[in-house]
Design an enzyme around this catalytic site. Structure first.
Site, PDB file in Angstrom:
ATOM      1  N   GLU A 117       0.823  -1.214   0.000  1.00  0.00           N
ATOM      2  CA  GLU A 117       0.000   0.000   0.000  1.00  0.00           C
ATOM      3  C   GLU A 117       0.856   1.262   0.000  1.00  0.00           C
ATOM      4  OE1 GLU A 117      -2.932  -0.422  -0.723  1.00  0.00           O
ATOM      5  OE2 GLU A 117      -3.690  -2.264   0.174  1.00  0.00           O
ATOM      6  N   HIS A 141      -2.974   2.190   8.243  1.00  0.00           N
ATOM      7  CA  HIS A 141      -4.030   1.384   7.618  1.00  0.00           C
ATOM      8  C   HIS A 141      -4.280   0.162   8.482  1.00  0.00           C
ATOM      9  CE1 HIS A 141      -6.336  -0.997   4.840  1.00  0.00           C
ATOM     10  NE2 HIS A 141      -5.346  -1.858   4.618  1.00  0.00           N
ATOM     11  N   HIS A 143      -7.248  -3.155   9.544  1.00  0.00           N
ATOM     12  CA  HIS A 143      -8.427  -3.938   9.170  1.00  0.00           C
ATOM     13  C   HIS A 143      -9.380  -3.975  10.364  1.00  0.00           C
ATOM     14  CE1 HIS A 143      -6.127  -6.215   5.735  1.00  0.00           C
ATOM     15  NE2 HIS A 143      -6.199  -4.910   5.551  1.00  0.00           N
ATOM     16  N   GLU A 171     -18.187  12.017  22.275  1.00  0.00           N
ATOM     17  CA  GLU A 171     -16.876  12.586  21.952  1.00  0.00           C
ATOM     18  C   GLU A 171     -16.538  12.517  20.459  1.00  0.00           C
ATOM     19  OE1 GLU A 171     -14.017  13.467  24.392  1.00  0.00           O
ATOM     20  OE2 GLU A 171     -15.867  14.066  25.366  1.00  0.00           O
ATOM     21  N   HIS A 212     -12.882  -3.702   3.497  1.00  0.00           N
ATOM     22  CA  HIS A 212     -11.429  -3.875   3.624  1.00  0.00           C
ATOM     23  C   HIS A 212     -10.888  -3.304   4.937  1.00  0.00           C
ATOM     24  CE1 HIS A 212      -7.271  -3.790   1.504  1.00  0.00           C
ATOM     25  NE2 HIS A 212      -7.117  -3.663   2.800  1.00  0.00           N
TER      26      HIS A 212
HETATM   27  P1  13P Z   1       1.040  -5.498   3.030  1.00  0.00           P
HETATM   28  O1  13P Z   1       1.427  -6.771   3.778  1.00  0.00           O
HETATM   29  O2  13P Z   1       1.655  -5.445   1.659  1.00  0.00           O
HETATM   30  O3  13P Z   1       1.312  -4.266   3.867  1.00  0.00           O
HETATM   31  O4  13P Z   1      -0.532  -5.552   2.762  1.00  0.00           O
HETATM   32  C1  13P Z   1      -1.430  -5.691   3.816  1.00  0.00           C
HETATM   33  C2  13P Z   1      -2.720  -5.006   3.543  1.00  0.00           C
HETATM   34  O5  13P Z   1      -3.453  -4.711   4.469  1.00  0.00           O
HETATM   35  C3  13P Z   1      -3.093  -4.670   2.154  1.00  0.00           C
HETATM   36  O6  13P Z   1      -4.191  -3.803   2.107  1.00  0.00           O
HETATM   37 ZN    ZN Z   2      -5.396  -3.864   3.942  1.00  0.00          ZN
END
Ligand code: 13P
Ligand code: ZN
Length: 276
Positions: A117, A141, A143, A171, A212
């Site tokens: 990413e 980023h 999940h 909040e 995602h």
């Molecule tokens: P990477 O292991 O390449 O960082 O990818 C993980 C991910 O969350 C892709 O969206």
């Molecule tokens: Zn991801």
């Protein structure tokens, strides 16, 4: 000699990876983190940079980040392993003078490359550097389970996600008064999703990727992790509410939000305070 792992920014980076892992947001290699070094940090670590990897195309053009240094997680690396062996799971990368290539200067000791990413991270950094006058340095980023779940049941609209998340905890509008952006499902890891995400970063500090996860931006590690945590917790409350009673019996009203904005000295855009 001083080691990279003695640097405060490095320790905060490693701690944040572990915090995210402990929250359950980083199954397998899920998620990635990047930090734009301060000029004085980049100067200080020069003697510790033991590699000059080949210049490699980023895949996007980020002239606003020319010659900057970043600490990033590696592609395919597990957040849960960062604290055990940061040198194998993270890297310091340098951006070239045009903002089109990067090279590894330290880390990924067992081989590998920066997160897949990287285009999204660097395009987000470029936008945030510009709109925050250089203050934003962290792009994260994750999940986040409940935010992902919500992208199956709410319309994929910035206004709807912002309003519903704000309503779940008093909040919230103070923590993210600009709201959250939403990107519909796209193939991850490339230029197109990076462009869509970074466009929204002009307005928002957090952008949800449907089915995602989420991207968050901030000035430092605490603020960026705190933003991710606040939004995901709000999403968790919303999932519980939707499961028990989708037609809420009572909630925080648009006028409540206006009163809160006045008292807490924040501006809440009226487009999020629509009549339902
Ligand atoms: P990477 O292991 O390449 O960082 O990818 C993980 C991910 O969350 C892709 O969206
Ligand atoms: Zn991801």
């Amino acid at each position: 000699m001083k080691q990279l792992c003695d640097e405060a920014f490095f320790q905060a980076f490693v701690r944040m990876c572990d915090d995210g892992w402990q929250q359950g947001w980083h199954e397998r290699n899920g998620g990635n983190l990047s930090y734009r070094l301060r000029p004085e940090e980049a100067v200080r670590i020069q003697p510790m940079l033991d590699q000059k990897g080949p210049w490699t195309e980023i895949g996007v053009s980020v002239p606003g980040l020319a010659k900057e240094f970043f600490l990033v997680t590696g592609s395919g690396k597990y957040f849960r392993n960062v604290i055990l062996n940061p040198e194998d799971n993270t890297a310091i990368i340098e951006i070239d003078g045009e903002g089109v290539n990067y090279r590894i200067r330290w880390g990924l000791s067992g081989g590998g490359r920066p997160t897949s990413e990287l285009p999204s991270h660097l395009m987000n950094h470029e936008v945030k550097k510009e709109v925050s006058n250089g203050r934003h340095r962290v792009i994260y980023h994750a999940h986040t389970t409940n935010v992902i779940a919500l992208t199956f049941v709410l319309p994929l609209k910035d206004e709807v996600f912002t309003r519903e998340l704000w309503e779940m905890a008093t909040e919230c509008p103070v923590v993210f008064p600009d709201g959250v952006g939403v990107v519909g499902w796209m193939v991850p890891g490339g230029r197109t999703i990076a462009q869509a995400t970074s466009k929204l970063m002009y307005q928002y500090d957090a952008v949800i990727w449907a089915h995602h996860g989420m991207f968050a931006s901030g000035e430092d590690f605490d603020g960026t992790f705190g933003l991710m945590h606040t939004i995901e917790k709000s999403a968790e409350i919303l999932m519980k509410v939707l499961a028990v009673r989708p037609d809420k019996l009572q909630t925080i009203t648009p006028d409540n939000f206006r009163d809160l904005a006045a008292d807490f000295n924040v501006t809440l855009p009226e487009r999020f305070l629509y009549d339902k």
